[in-house]
Structures are given as structure tokens and as C-alpha cells.
Write an enzyme that holds these catalytic residues in place. Structure first.
Site, PDB file in Angstrom:
ATOM      1  N   ASP A   1      -1.761  -2.481  -4.046  1.00 18.59           N
ATOM      2  CA  ASP A   1      -2.138  -1.196  -3.821  1.00 18.59           C
ATOM      3  C   ASP A   1      -0.712  -0.284  -4.112  1.00 18.59           C
ATOM      4  OD1 ASP A   1      -4.843  -1.767  -3.462  1.00 18.59           O
ATOM      5  OD2 ASP A   1      -4.856  -1.029  -1.489  1.00 18.59           O
TER       6      ASP A   1
ATOM      7  N   ASP B   1       0.829  -1.306   0.099  1.00 23.52           N
ATOM      8  CA  ASP B   1      -0.147   0.077   0.053  1.00 23.52           C
ATOM      9  C   ASP B   1       0.930   1.439  -0.096  1.00 23.52           C
ATOM     10  OD1 ASP B   1      -1.233  -2.292   1.350  1.00 23.52           O
ATOM     11  OD2 ASP B   1      -3.000  -1.194   1.218  1.00 23.52           O
TER      12      ASP B   1
ATOM     13  N   HIS C   1      -3.057  -4.111   2.445  1.00 25.39           N
ATOM     14  CA  HIS C   1      -4.569  -3.523   2.482  1.00 25.39           C
ATOM     15  C   HIS C   1      -4.875  -2.717   3.867  1.00 25.39           C
ATOM     16  CE1 HIS C   1      -8.380  -3.501   0.867  1.00 25.39           C
ATOM     17  NE2 HIS C   1      -9.058  -4.328   1.509  1.00 25.39           N
ATOM     18  N   VAL C   2      -4.388  -3.316   4.987  1.00 26.49           N
ATOM     19  CA  VAL C   2      -4.780  -2.724   6.142  1.00 26.49           C
ATOM     20  C   VAL C   2      -3.493  -1.850   6.541  1.00 26.49           C
ATOM     21  CG1 VAL C   2      -4.953  -2.866   8.699  1.00 26.49           C
ATOM     22  CG2 VAL C   2      -6.153  -4.540   7.261  1.00 26.49           C
ATOM     23  N   HIS C   3      -3.660  -0.703   6.705  1.00 26.08           N
ATOM     24  CA  HIS C   3      -2.580   0.407   6.758  1.00 26.08           C
ATOM     25  C   HIS C   3      -2.039   0.612   7.805  1.00 26.08           C
ATOM     26  CE1 HIS C   3      -4.927   2.409   2.910  1.00 26.08           C
ATOM     27  NE2 HIS C   3      -4.329   1.259   2.577  1.00 26.08           N
TER      28      HIS C   3
ATOM     29  N   ASN D   1      -6.738  -3.725  -4.729  1.00 36.54           N
ATOM     30  CA  ASN D   1      -8.017  -3.258  -5.165  1.00 36.54           C
ATOM     31  C   ASN D   1      -7.800  -1.905  -5.786  1.00 36.54           C
ATOM     32  OD1 ASN D   1      -7.384  -2.655  -2.220  1.00 36.54           O
ATOM     33  ND2 ASN D   1      -8.884  -1.108  -2.138  1.00 36.54           N
TER      34      ASN D   1
ATOM     35  N   HIS E   1     -11.176  -3.319   7.382  1.00 38.85           N
ATOM     36  CA  HIS E   1     -11.234  -4.361   6.488  1.00 38.85           C
ATOM     37  C   HIS E   1     -11.265  -5.796   7.372  1.00 38.85           C
ATOM     38  CE1 HIS E   1     -10.059  -2.031   3.222  1.00 38.85           C
ATOM     39  NE2 HIS E   1      -9.030  -1.569   3.730  1.00 38.85           N
TER      40      HIS E   1
ATOM     41  N   HIS F   1      -2.904  -9.532  -1.321  1.00 41.76           N
ATOM     42  CA  HIS F   1      -3.083  -8.017  -0.681  1.00 41.76           C
ATOM     43  C   HIS F   1      -4.085  -8.117   0.502  1.00 41.76           C
ATOM     44  CE1 HIS F   1      -3.452  -3.641  -0.894  1.00 41.76           C
ATOM     45  NE2 HIS F   1      -4.584  -3.967  -0.865  1.00 41.76           N
TER      46      HIS F   1
HETATM   47 FE   FE2 Z   1      -6.047  -2.254  -0.516  1.00 47.94          FE
END
Ligand code: FE2
Length: 543
Positions: free
Chosen positions: A189, A162, A365-367, A246, A338, A328
């Protein structure tokens, strides 16, 4: 080390003195601006093929004016050899210009060339471009991976998720370069260029819609070009392996998706028999990497799953003892963001990864950062993979700080809808969260979690030990103390049956099925933890 686990869950909260986010770098930023004259290669990047005898070289050519170009108008040549300035070999490749239907700027000409006949563990020097113009690049060099062997590994493997294109992203990449990786995994991402999609009047969110009144939604290629230039100091000398997230979907007119991802990156899809850029595998010394697609069919009945069965079946653990998977969105995630979003994918695929004893799983995905205790089917299990989430590269969407177990923060089951697949949320059937969707404290499978930007470095030592270090951005320019560090220890002898001898693919088996591969594990979890302890006590020396 993981032998000491399972660990009591630890949370380090977000430090409010840090930036929780930052703005996107502007196109005028020198890192994003075109830095070569017309027709010369830019955005040069490397990617591994399935084995070290072959490497992909990619670049982009952008003409004087940013109108669609003819892909055949500029050749795709790479000159290469083992001595600086001495190029004994030449390989030609293919080129393409996607997005010719766009109303705004299309991309330039995208070139991909696969070099063949390379020696493992060897430094190669190369130039790329079109010698007839002439427009060849400066000289770059890279080192091929060692051959598959339990005794040879790339020195350091950076794992980034990400990333985006903000000032936090630039700190992350500075930090990665400082850590001098031999290989980069990007777990989805990538550019966040989709935030610049024209809206087409559909009310889609975008941070900086460059063409808000365009009649259709369009991808915005200048951000991809900017990202390619921003990454070039790293990717022109270190291979980068990507998998889609995504933000790579980029839905456009006529249902077109993933065009930037599919056209801008070379991945070893044919070489690894997947024939799909959405999932593939490769070797790097004694480690076999499997990159999975979460935004394409992952069901047991689908082609990705059957490819995965085949790929896992073909892994020779005596040559590549380590099997590392990456995709991801995480299956194990205790953040509010998420939460249980890709539970359907877990229910389809987890049993297969467990049966084949995948050692480590990387997600984004999870920041934020989270490292799990070894786990299978939401139960602590010494034969489960170590799951690690590193979606903390520093994109424009800010760091995630809330946990699903925080008071009032348990998401509603349909708060986190996946961009692909259905909702398969579950309430836990045992343990402290029995009957509930969220735990009331940090789950036992979550070993360590912290809200901060950063990246990880994996250093595989031998067939038993790999050192994982999480580097936080705030430590980049001072004493680089690890944010989290652990030796991941393989114990295949404790997790019989071994893969090669007994591999009957668990077609149709789900994690929750009574006949799933968990029933093939000979020893109980408690017995194995006890054995782990005994092995540790009786003489395994790590450092
Ligand atoms: Fe994502």
C-alpha cells in the site's frame, strides 16, 4: 528482550489529541511537482538485487507534454564508479511506457538499469539519464550491502507500511530520514493513487476522482509521479524494497491489474529465481529477506509456494542466520480492521515458515502498530516468528483504533473480505476464546498494540540479537523516545531440527494437520521456555 516473553498483553489507546488522519498532499505541493526540465531523470530510486554485487537504479522521464512517449526515444544509461565525479563504468538498461491506452495522462518513460560487478560494503557514485540529449542527472551515491556473513549487517533497516501521500506520510518520511536507514522495506500500500481511479460509472469509491465521467476505470498516474518525487530524497540514496498491497491492485479495463506496481519498481525476481515481481528474496549481509505476495496464488499447490520451499531450502543459515519475511496483510491481528482476513493464507503457508524457523515477519494493511509474542498456529511458541504489524505510515484512510475484543466490535465473519482468496475464518479451539471468533480481552499472542502513525527500525547486531524499535510520528520532532523497543533473540539451538540438515519440505502440510511440522519440534514449549530462562540467567549479556 523476547527471551523475557511471552509478555502480558499491553494496549495503549489512541490519543485523541493526535490527528487520526490527514488529507492527501495536493499535486501543487512542491514535494510532488516536477522538479527537473523535460527529458531529465526524476523519481530516481534504488533497489537491491539478490546479492551486493548488483543494484537496480530506476527513474522516470516525462516529456514536455504529458502524452504517451516512445520508450526508445530516451536512453537508459547509468555512469558509476567508486569516486565522486569518476565514472569508470557504464550500464545501459531498459525502458517502458505503460498505460498507453488510458484516456487520461499515461505515465512517463520508466527506466530500469541493473548495475553489475559491484563490491560489497562500498560507496558508489552515479549519474543516470541519456547522455546524447544530453540529459544526465546530478550525482547521487549509495552504499552496497555487506556480503552474506553472520558478522555483517546493514546498520539500520526501516520498515514502513501503508504510507500514502498525506501530511502524516511526510512526517513519517522525515522521521525515517532522520533515523538514517541503510535499507527500506515497504510492506505494501504505497501511494494510494488508486483512490484517484476514475470510476467509469461503476460506483467505486474514490477520494478525488479526477475523471469521474470517463467510460472505464483507469489508474491515475500523476499521483504515482508525485509519490516518486516525494520519496526521491530517500530512495535516490537508500535502496527501497517493495511488495504489493491491495492498493496496488488497481483494477482496470480488460481485467488489467497491478500495472503501476509491476512497471514502476525493479525487484530481484529473476535473480531470486521467482521470475515474478509479486514475490522474491534477497540478502542484506547476514539477513535473508523473503517478500511474499498475498494477492496472488499462495496455495500449497501454486508456484509461489513451490518457489518459497526452494528459496527456504537454499538459505544457508551459517551465512545468513536471520530470515525475515514480509507481506502486506497480517495473519496475527487483534484489531477489528482486517481481522482474520488472510486466514486462508496463514493456513497454507504458516507451517512452512515455522519449519524453516523464520525469525521475524513484517506486515502492514492494518493502520496501527502491533507486536506479537512468538506464536505458531495461534498458540504461544518460543520457536514461532515474531510478527510485527506496521501499517501505520499515515495514509488518507486514518489510523485504526478499534479492537476485535472491544465490546460490540467483533466483526462478523464476512465483514473483512480479502481482495484475493477466500474466507477461512475460524473459531478458536482452546484457551479463553475457545469456541469463539473473537477474544473478550487482548489475545495472549498480542504483546503490544497502539493506534498511532509511525515506522520501525531493525538493527541486527549479530547472529543472535536484533534490536527492533517502533518510532511514533508524534515523537519525531521532540525527544525521540521509542514507542516500543525489544531485542529479538534467536535461539536456533532450542528449536531443532536445524533447517539445513533436515529440510524435507512440508508439502501438503497445513498448520492444523496433526502431521504438520509442529510435531517435528523435539522439545515441548514449556521446556523451551524454561531453557530460555536458564540461558538468560546464566550469562547472556546483551548490551
Ligand atoms: Fe492494505
Amino acid at each position: 528482550m523476547t527471551l523475557d516473553g511471552p509478555f502480558e498483553p499491553v494496549t495503549r489507546r489512541f490519543d485523541p489529541s493526535l490527528r487520526s488522519g490527514s488529507d492527501d498532499l495536493l499535486m501543487e505541493n512542491p514535494w510532488l511537482k516536477k522538479n527537473v526540465t523535460s527529458s531529465f531523470p526524476e523519481q530516481i530510486s534504488l533497489a537491491l538485487s539478490t546479492d551486493p554485487s548488483s543494484t537496480w537504479v530506476s527513474w522516470v522521464t516525462i516529456g514536455k507534454n504529458v502524452t504517451p512517449l516512445d520508450p526508445s526515444s530516451v536512453a537508459s544509461e547509468v555512469w558509476y564508479g567508486t569516486g565522486s565525479g569518476k565514472y569508470a563504468s557504464q550500464q545501459d538498461g531498459k525502458s517502458t511506457v505503460p498505460f498507453r491506452w488510458l484516456l487520461n495522462y499515461s505515465s512517463g518513460i520508466i527506466h530500469h538499469v541493473r548495475l553489475e560487478g559491484l563490491e560489497p560494503g562500498t560507496t558508489y557514485y552515479f549519474k543516470c539519464g541519456d547522455s546524447s540529449v544530453p540529459a544526465m542527472s546530478d550525482e547521487y551515491s549509495f552504499k552496497t550491502m555487506p556480503s552474506p556473513s553472520p558478522n555483517a549487517y546493514p546498520s539500520r533497516i526501516a520498515v514502513i507500511g501503508d504510507l500514502g501521500l498525506t501530511s502524516n506520510s511526510s512526517t513519517t518520511i522525515d522521521h525515517v530520514i532522520k533515523n538514517d536507514p541503510a535499507l527500506v522495506l515497504m510492506v505494501g500500500d504505497l501511494t494510494y493513487a488508486n483512490q484517484y481511479l476514475t470510476t467509469g460509472g461503476q460506483g467505486a469509491s474514490c477520494f478525488s476522482c479526477s475523471f469521474p465521467n470517463a467510460p472505464i476505470r483507469e489508474t491515475y498516474q500523476p499521483r504515482w509521479d508525485g509519490w516518486g518525487r516525494f520519496m526521491e530524497p530517500l530512495t535516490s540514496r537508500v535502496p527501497m524494497m517493495v511488495i504489493e498491497g491491495n492498493h496496488e491492485i488497481e483494477p482496470q479495463v480488460n481485467g488489467i491489474t497491478f500495472q503501476s506496481y509491476l512497471t514502476r519498481f525493479a525487484v530481484p525476481s529473476e535473480e531470486s529465481r521467482s521470475n515474478s515481481s509479486f514475490y522474491y528474496s534477497f540478502n542484506a549481509g547476514g539477513a535473508h529477506f523473503i517478500m511474499l505476495g498475498a494477492y496472488v496464488d499462495y496455495n500449497i499447490t501454486g508456484t509461489q509456494y513451490s518457489w518459497l520451499v526452494d528459496d527456504l531450502h537454499r538459505v544457508n543459515r551459517s551465512l545468513t542466520p536471520w530470515v525475515v519475511a514480509a507481506w502486506h496483510p497480517p495473519w496475527y491481528n487483534s484489531y477489528n480492521s482486517h481481522y482474520q482476513e488472510f486466514e486462508c493464507m496463514r493456513q497454507e503457508m504458516e507451517a512452512l515458515l515455522y519449519q524453516y524457523k523464520v525469525d521475524i515477519v513484517f506486515n502492514g494493511h492494518v493502520h496501527a502498530y502491533e507486536r506479537m509474542n512468538r506464536v505458531y498456529n495461534y498458540t504461544l511458541d518460543p520457536c514461532g516468528p515474531v510478527y510485527i504489524t506496521v501499517g501505520d505510515g499515515g495514509n488518507i484512510e486514518k489510523v485504526d483504533v478499534d479492537f476485535a475484543d472491544d465490546p460490540g466490535k467483533c466483526p462478523k465473519p464476512d465483514d473483512n473480505k480479502p481482495e484475493f482468496g477466500g474466507l477461512c475464518h475460524l473459531n478458536f479451539t482452546s484457551g479463553p476464546a475457545k469456541g469463539k471468533f473473537c477474544w473478550s480481552k487482548q489475545p495472549e499472542w498480542s504483546a503490544y498494540r497502539e493506534s498511532s502513525f509511525g515506522h520501525g527500525i531493525l538493527e541486527v547486531v549479530n547472529s543472535t540479537y536484533a534490536l527492533w524499535t517502533w518510532h511514533r510520528n508524534q515523537d519525531a520532532y521532540k525527544e525521540d523516545k521509542p514507542g516500543d523497543q525489544i531485542f529479538i533473540v534467536r535461539q536456533p539451538e532450542l528449536c531443532s531440527p536445524t533447517t539445513k540438515e533436515t529440510s524435507n519440505p512440508p508439502q501438503g502440510a497445513r498448520a492444523s494437520d496433526p502431521a504438520s511440522p509442529s510435531s517435528t519440534v523435539i522439545l515441548s514449549s514449556k521446556t523451551m521456555w524454561l531453557m530460555s530462562l536458564l540461558v538468560a540467567l546464566f550469562g547472556i549479556v546483551v548490551r
